[in-house]
Motif scaffolding. Sequence first.
Motif, PDB file in Angstrom:
ATOM      1  N   HIS A 521       0.841  -1.191   0.000  1.00 42.54           N
ATOM      2  CA  HIS A 521       0.000   0.000   0.000  1.00 42.54           C
ATOM      3  C   HIS A 521       0.877   1.244   0.000  1.00 42.54           C
ATOM      4  N   ARG A 522       0.657   2.098  -0.989  1.00 39.34           N
ATOM      5  CA  ARG A 522       1.400   3.366  -1.078  1.00 39.34           C
ATOM      6  C   ARG A 522       0.432   4.507  -0.786  1.00 39.34           C
ATOM      7  N   TYR A 566      -3.062   3.353  -2.034  1.00 42.02           N
ATOM      8  CA  TYR A 566      -3.395   2.492  -3.182  1.00 42.02           C
ATOM      9  C   TYR A 566      -2.749   1.119  -3.002  1.00 42.02           C
ATOM     10  N   PRO A 567      -3.548   0.021  -3.154  1.00 44.91           N
ATOM     11  CA  PRO A 567      -3.004  -1.336  -2.998  1.00 44.91           C
ATOM     12  C   PRO A 567      -2.531  -1.912  -4.338  1.00 44.91           C
ATOM     13  N   ILE A 613       7.483   3.308  -5.695  1.00 41.72           N
ATOM     14  CA  ILE A 613       8.842   2.783  -5.898  1.00 41.72           C
ATOM     15  C   ILE A 613       9.125   1.755  -4.811  1.00 41.72           C
ATOM     16  N   VAL A 614       9.257   0.504  -5.227  1.00 42.31           N
ATOM     17  CA  VAL A 614       9.417  -0.601  -4.283  1.00 42.31           C
ATOM     18  C   VAL A 614      10.544  -1.519  -4.764  1.00 42.31           C
ATOM     19  N   VAL A 615      11.485  -1.802  -3.886  1.00 38.71           N
ATOM     20  CA  VAL A 615      12.498  -2.819  -4.167  1.00 38.71           C
ATOM     21  C   VAL A 615      11.922  -4.163  -3.726  1.00 38.71           C
ATOM     22  N   THR A 706      -1.976  -8.259   7.400  1.00 38.18           N
ATOM     23  CA  THR A 706      -1.807  -7.241   6.350  1.00 38.18           C
ATOM     24  C   THR A 706      -2.518  -7.612   5.064  1.00 38.18           C
ATOM     25  N   GLY A 707      -3.129  -8.796   5.019  1.00 38.50           N
ATOM     26  CA  GLY A 707      -3.793  -9.240   3.808  1.00 38.50           C
ATOM     27  C   GLY A 707      -3.276 -10.595   3.369  1.00 38.50           C
ATOM     28  N   PRO A 708      -3.749 -11.098   2.226  1.00 37.74           N
ATOM     29  CA  PRO A 708      -3.322 -12.431   1.764  1.00 37.74           C
ATOM     30  C   PRO A 708      -1.851 -12.441   1.349  1.00 37.74           C
ATOM     31  N   VAL A 709      -1.168 -13.541   1.724  1.00 44.93           N
ATOM     32  CA  VAL A 709       0.210 -13.790   1.313  1.00 44.93           C
ATOM     33  C   VAL A 709       0.181 -15.026   0.417  1.00 44.93           C
ATOM     34  N   THR A 710       0.772 -14.930  -0.773  1.00 42.74           N
ATOM     35  CA  THR A 710       0.638 -16.006  -1.750  1.00 42.74           C
ATOM     36  C   THR A 710       1.991 -16.509  -2.233  1.00 42.74           C
TER      37      THR A 710
END
Length: 719
Positions: A521-522, A566-567, A613-615, A706-710
């Motif tokens: 989420h940003r 925003y997700p 911007i995500v590493v 934090t939500g679903p992890v896949t």
Amino acid sequence: MFRVLFLSIILLFLCIPVVFANPPTVNYIFPAGAQRGTSVDVRVGGLFLYDKPAFEVTGPGLTHSPHLAPAKRVWFEGPLLPLPESQQQEDYPADTRGNVAITKDAPLGSCRVRVFTSQGAASGARFVVGELPEVVEQETGGDPIPVPIQLPVTANGRVFPRDDIDLWEFDAPAGTTVTAFVHAQSLNSPLVSKLDILDAKGTVVAEQMLHPCIGTDGSVKFTPKVTGRYRVRVTDARALGGPAFVYRLTVTTENVPEFHYPLRAKPDGLKDALGTSDVLRTPIALNGQIEHAGSANEWKLDLKKAANYTFDLQARRYESPLCGRVTITDKTGQELKRAEGTETSDPAPFAFSPPVDGIYTVRVSERFRGRAGANFVYRLRVLDAPESIAPGFRLSTTTDVFTVPRAGTLKVKVTAERFGTFNGPIVVGAVDLPTGITASTIRIATNQQSADLVLTAGADARIATYPLRLIGVGADGLTIHHGSATFSDVADLRFQVALPTPFKIIDQYVMTSAPRGETYHRKYAIDRGGFDGPIQVQLADRQARHLQGVTGQVLTLKPGQTEFAYPAFLPPWMEMGRTCRVCVMATAKVRDPIDGREHAVSFSSVEQNQQMIVVVGPGRLDVSAEKTSILAEGEVKLAVKVSRSKNLNGPATVELVLPEHVKGVTATKLMVAADKRDGELVLKFAPDAGPFNAPIVVKATVQAETGPVTAETKVEAVR
């Protein structure tokens, strides 16, 4: 008094900080044509085609949907695009749908496709009216599945995604020549086509010709030695691909000429000579071929002293591959004149005045010694006086549609091509402009080829599409010349007055890291610029970089809301260590203060301060299967193993994810308890299950705070 107050309100609205509108683009129409006498549903893809864009396919005998409707985006991710290729900018065109109907007597050939929105106009894609029966590729992901066709036929396809291969399968009798040719670049498609023909064993029996048949972008010919089943394979020569890589492939046993000899040129009344043995007199057209590398044609001409002859070599402009060289020598062999073409154009016409009466040798050859062939044809026009061309000029523009923002300006480049003896200045202006639109009058001076005409839309200009007529007047002594501006010889120019966007996403640089297989989420802030209605936020059509599978939902901001998160879902197979740069787009319906109509507008930016911007880091969940391939028959038990990181707890749901086109496979969801790692997924295959040209996916999901992890793993199903 009322008018002053009304204009004051408008000016107050326009004083709100605005961003220039997002004008649309048209990346493709698919299929890119149809047989005359038929109707076809089409997908039109482009950027910023929200709401219902106005739609046009120009040309006699064609009718079309007045507006395009939103359609589900078709997307095939294709093979993983690694660094550094994945760092390149990429567009993700939205899909819309419409219909085109063609009368039985519609002229053959290509037509322009244009769209208009409240924020601009676009054109570029081409739609072709054909004469043969047509088929349209039913696109699927994975390995190519041959599509059967009956000759003669025109097949409409797309090389999508990257590295995609299309196979069109047909039967051919021994001894019958089959020609396959493609149109792609002539449709403004980015596809650089590569064609070859395979036999039933997959062996290549014919490859794409070095020089395509006349009127095609690529072609291949072959004559089967044995009756059998064959396939045309279509790929991109650079191993690229995408939704805009459309093509039209025609496969036929009819004769398709590789070239025309004599060269088919525009009629000019000249006598055509085909042999070089006789001494010839002007005016005349010399027709020849450079069939062997290093060879040349030598022509003997009887020329008179001080006469002013004109030489004009025709080759490239009529699709001959010849890069021509023309030399003129006297009886002693001394070279008196030389002219050379380029890889893309013929040499410019040149004048020659003989020093004495006599027989002169005109030599025509290929500029590059290693190039030659029967298709290296030419026609050398020799005139006994300067060619008589009526004085005048032609005006042209760089496109046929333009976007002018309300309360803004647009420069329209107008280029002049002068003919004959005319070399005077040209005055150009716009006529029949609507209320609220003005245009500058420009002067293209004698020593100039172009100038910029400025269109201005006033603060009260109506948001609409208008015709644009540019008229030029040139003076040459006492003679006046007139002309109208065209694009590709078509005078139907249009411009759209665009409504600027009042809101924007505020610049704020944020860079962080996040694990793959989860939603990141940003946080954003939005400057509404006086607009108080709902705003929708989604992934942008234009991205700063390849998304590598990132997906996102449509998020609706409530009236007055100025902050949001925003997700964006980072798929579990993303390349670790990669810097992901995701761009979002905000859209809304804004009411025009002038006439009260609603218009869809948007804000989108690829500037880094507005990027997510995500590493990408390692995921917190992993799933693996005991087997990487299984036999797709009956009931299959597949052992799976789930691995969780230390900070991830909870049961894991394991399920099967199938490509949309794969049918007849079911599997009950498996629940692996929080304290367990192993389980068994039971798959059931129907007798007609398939096709299995793409792997099936085993997906594991753990619900975290934090939500679903896949996590995912792929398994090949074979029969």
